[in-house]
Design a protein around this motif. Sequence first.
Motif, PDB file in Angstrom:
ATOM      1  N   LEU A 114      23.533  41.723  40.330  1.00 21.98           N
ATOM      2  CA  LEU A 114      23.643  40.419  39.669  1.00 21.98           C
ATOM      3  C   LEU A 114      24.679  40.490  38.559  1.00 21.98           C
ATOM      4  N   LEU A 115      25.661  39.595  38.586  1.00 28.05           N
ATOM      5  CA  LEU A 115      26.719  39.544  37.584  1.00 28.05           C
ATOM      6  C   LEU A 115      26.429  38.433  36.582  1.00 28.05           C
ATOM      7  N   LEU A 116      26.403  38.778  35.289  1.00 25.65           N
ATOM      8  CA  LEU A 116      26.180  37.829  34.199  1.00 25.65           C
ATOM      9  C   LEU A 116      27.450  37.753  33.358  1.00 25.65           C
ATOM     10  N   THR A 117      27.955  36.549  33.117  1.00 24.33           N
ATOM     11  CA  THR A 117      29.200  36.384  32.353  1.00 24.33           C
ATOM     12  C   THR A 117      29.004  35.303  31.298  1.00 24.33           C
ATOM     13  N   VAL A 118      29.406  35.602  30.062  1.00 30.24           N
ATOM     14  CA  VAL A 118      29.331  34.638  28.964  1.00 30.24           C
ATOM     15  C   VAL A 118      30.711  34.022  28.756  1.00 30.24           C
ATOM     16  N   TRP A 119      30.743  32.693  28.645  1.00 35.45           N
ATOM     17  CA  TRP A 119      32.002  31.958  28.507  1.00 35.45           C
ATOM     18  C   TRP A 119      31.949  31.050  27.279  1.00 35.45           C
ATOM     19  N   ASP A 120      33.114  30.675  26.797  1.00 38.35           N
ATOM     20  CA  ASP A 120      33.241  29.634  25.780  1.00 38.35           C
ATOM     21  C   ASP A 120      33.841  28.414  26.445  1.00 38.35           C
ATOM     22  N   GLN A 121      33.129  27.300  26.381  1.00 37.14           N
ATOM     23  CA  GLN A 121      33.628  26.072  27.009  1.00 37.14           C
ATOM     24  C   GLN A 121      34.774  25.495  26.185  1.00 37.14           C
TER      25      GLN A 121
ATOM     26  N   GLY B 159      40.521  21.020  28.001  1.00 31.72           N
ATOM     27  CA  GLY B 159      41.967  20.974  28.161  1.00 31.72           C
ATOM     28  C   GLY B 159      42.618  22.294  28.497  1.00 31.72           C
ATOM     29  N   LYS B 160      41.833  23.386  28.558  1.00 31.26           N
ATOM     30  CA  LYS B 160      42.372  24.681  28.959  1.00 31.26           C
ATOM     31  C   LYS B 160      41.250  25.507  29.571  1.00 31.26           C
ATOM     32  N   PRO B 161      41.603  26.595  30.289  1.00 33.34           N
ATOM     33  CA  PRO B 161      40.559  27.405  30.927  1.00 33.34           C
ATOM     34  C   PRO B 161      39.578  27.979  29.905  1.00 33.34           C
ATOM     35  N   ASP B 162      38.327  28.083  30.277  1.00 34.48           N
ATOM     36  CA  ASP B 162      37.305  28.642  29.397  1.00 34.48           C
ATOM     37  C   ASP B 162      37.565  30.124  29.141  1.00 34.48           C
ATOM     38  N   ASP B 163      37.252  30.572  27.925  1.00 35.06           N
ATOM     39  CA  ASP B 163      37.441  31.965  27.541  1.00 35.06           C
ATOM     40  C   ASP B 163      36.211  32.785  27.922  1.00 35.06           C
ATOM     41  N   MET B 164      36.446  33.981  28.478  1.00 38.52           N
ATOM     42  CA  MET B 164      35.336  34.882  28.768  1.00 38.52           C
ATOM     43  C   MET B 164      35.002  35.680  27.517  1.00 38.52           C
ATOM     44  N   LEU B 165      33.730  35.694  27.141  1.00 39.41           N
ATOM     45  CA  LEU B 165      33.292  36.391  25.930  1.00 39.41           C
ATOM     46  C   LEU B 165      32.623  37.725  26.235  1.00 39.41           C
ATOM     47  N   GLY B 166      32.316  37.989  27.484  1.00 40.05           N
ATOM     48  CA  GLY B 166      31.688  39.252  27.855  1.00 40.05           C
ATOM     49  C   GLY B 166      30.971  39.133  29.184  1.00 40.05           C
ATOM     50  N   LYS B 167      30.693  40.268  29.792  1.00 43.53           N
ATOM     51  CA  LYS B 167      29.969  40.249  31.053  1.00 43.53           C
ATOM     52  C   LYS B 167      29.168  41.533  31.222  1.00 43.53           C
ATOM     53  N   ALA B 168      28.164  41.471  32.082  1.00 43.52           N
ATOM     54  CA  ALA B 168      27.319  42.631  32.371  1.00 43.52           C
ATOM     55  C   ALA B 168      26.817  42.505  33.800  1.00 43.52           C
ATOM     56  N   THR B 169      26.472  43.642  34.390  1.00 42.77           N
ATOM     57  CA  THR B 169      25.984  43.661  35.766  1.00 42.77           C
ATOM     58  C   THR B 169      24.638  44.365  35.830  1.00 42.77           C
ATOM     59  N   LEU B 170      23.670  43.713  36.455  1.00 42.78           N
ATOM     60  CA  LEU B 170      22.398  44.360  36.765  1.00 42.78           C
ATOM     61  C   LEU B 170      22.536  45.009  38.137  1.00 42.78           C
TER      62      LEU B 170
ATOM     63  N   PRO C 169      29.227  28.471  23.696  1.00 39.61           N
ATOM     64  CA  PRO C 169      28.986  29.482  24.730  1.00 39.61           C
ATOM     65  C   PRO C 169      27.990  29.031  25.797  1.00 39.61           C
ATOM     66  N   TYR C 170      28.286  29.415  27.013  1.00 42.89           N
ATOM     67  CA  TYR C 170      27.349  29.241  28.123  1.00 42.89           C
ATOM     68  C   TYR C 170      27.437  30.485  28.989  1.00 42.89           C
ATOM     69  N   ILE C 171      26.553  30.625  29.924  1.00 44.03           N
ATOM     70  CA  ILE C 171      26.514  31.835  30.744  1.00 44.03           C
ATOM     71  C   ILE C 171      26.400  31.470  32.215  1.00 44.03           C
ATOM     72  N   THR C 172      27.087  32.249  33.050  1.00 46.92           N
ATOM     73  CA  THR C 172      26.955  32.086  34.497  1.00 46.92           C
ATOM     74  C   THR C 172      26.297  33.340  35.064  1.00 46.92           C
ATOM     75  N   CYS C 173      25.487  33.140  36.079  1.00 49.01           N
ATOM     76  CA  CYS C 173      24.893  34.281  36.785  1.00 49.01           C
ATOM     77  C   CYS C 173      25.094  34.071  38.279  1.00 49.01           C
ATOM     78  N   GLU C 174      25.442  35.139  38.969  1.00 51.07           N
ATOM     79  CA  GLU C 174      25.733  35.047  40.394  1.00 51.07           C
ATOM     80  C   GLU C 174      25.497  36.396  41.054  1.00 51.07           C
ATOM     81  N   ILE C 175      25.247  36.370  42.344  1.00 52.44           N
ATOM     82  CA  ILE C 175      25.159  37.609  43.104  1.00 52.44           C
ATOM     83  C   ILE C 175      26.557  38.192  43.178  1.00 52.44           C
ATOM     84  N   GLU C 176      26.732  39.462  42.787  1.00 54.44           N
ATOM     85  CA  GLU C 176      28.054  40.077  42.730  1.00 54.44           C
ATOM     86  C   GLU C 176      28.737  40.016  44.099  1.00 54.44           C
ATOM     87  N   GLY C 177      29.975  39.530  44.089  1.00 50.94           N
ATOM     88  CA  GLY C 177      30.721  39.407  45.331  1.00 50.94           C
ATOM     89  C   GLY C 177      30.436  38.131  46.105  1.00 50.94           C
TER      90      GLY C 177
END
Length: 284
Positions: free
Chosen positions: A254-261, A264-275, A212-220
């Motif tokens: 702020l959008l926070l999204t947890v992924w599974d790396q 050979g295929k797209p990463d799976d999203m494990l969950g997300k939350a918005t501040l 698992p890893y996490i991305t954070c970005e300004i929403e939009g």
Amino acid sequence: KEEEEPKKEEPKKAEPKKPEPSGPEKTLKVEILSARGLRAGDFLGTSQPYCTVEMAGKPKSRCSTGQAGNCAEKPSAPWWRETLEVKGCQAGDEMVFTVYDKDPIVGDDVLGTITLSAEQVKAGFIGELQLLETDRVLSRKGICVGKGNNVEAFLLVKVEGMDPTVEDTAWYGALATKYASGVPLAISNSVKVEIVEARGLRNADWVGKQQPYITCEIEGKPETRSTSTLGDHPKDPKWNFTSQVAGYQLGDALLLTVWDQDIGKPDDMLGKATLTAEQLKSGF
């Protein structure tokens, strides 16, 4: 039992259209002072950085500094201390700064870019701006796919106000005094985020352990995306990862999204939350 009707998705609200620049044109003085944290533009670890400034959508207004005076000693922290005169500024205009690495063989490479809002141009600005598109992969693909390879770079500038109020002028003067006395100026367009841990994640992999890893970005604003390192546990990972997320403006969420790396295929999203904007403003 009667089947429930599927819920209709609410249409997304269209963002308010920015007013077109209008009114008489004015020439603004812009001082490009220095930068820090730039990546090396060349594979040998060197750079010949320079900076351009222009009014958004008006390429004829573009001005450029020369090559940084200390690029041989400190390519990641160049200084210019050049004053440019940017013509054609109107009320409602945004101002775009872009730092390049001079490369006459393969073409100049973008080391970072940032836009000053119309409100900031009107009031005047002095301080550091966190740059976007600072990563080599990001500048080519449009999204950050290099996990853990975030580049945090900043540009220090002074911009004469288009139409400052008395309060704007007082604020600008106070900051100019602080800068002249050697006091570091605050970063105005980014938010500091510390990713600590997660718990109870689902297992997205049938074989092996997920990463698992996490991305954070300004929403939009996907171009602001910052990516953590890989967690130390498949379901209850700890990261203790700190990042400055660029591109922030008051009112942003702020959008926070947890992924599974996955390989050979797209990463799976494990969950997300918005501040929300309110949570981000007050801290969380």
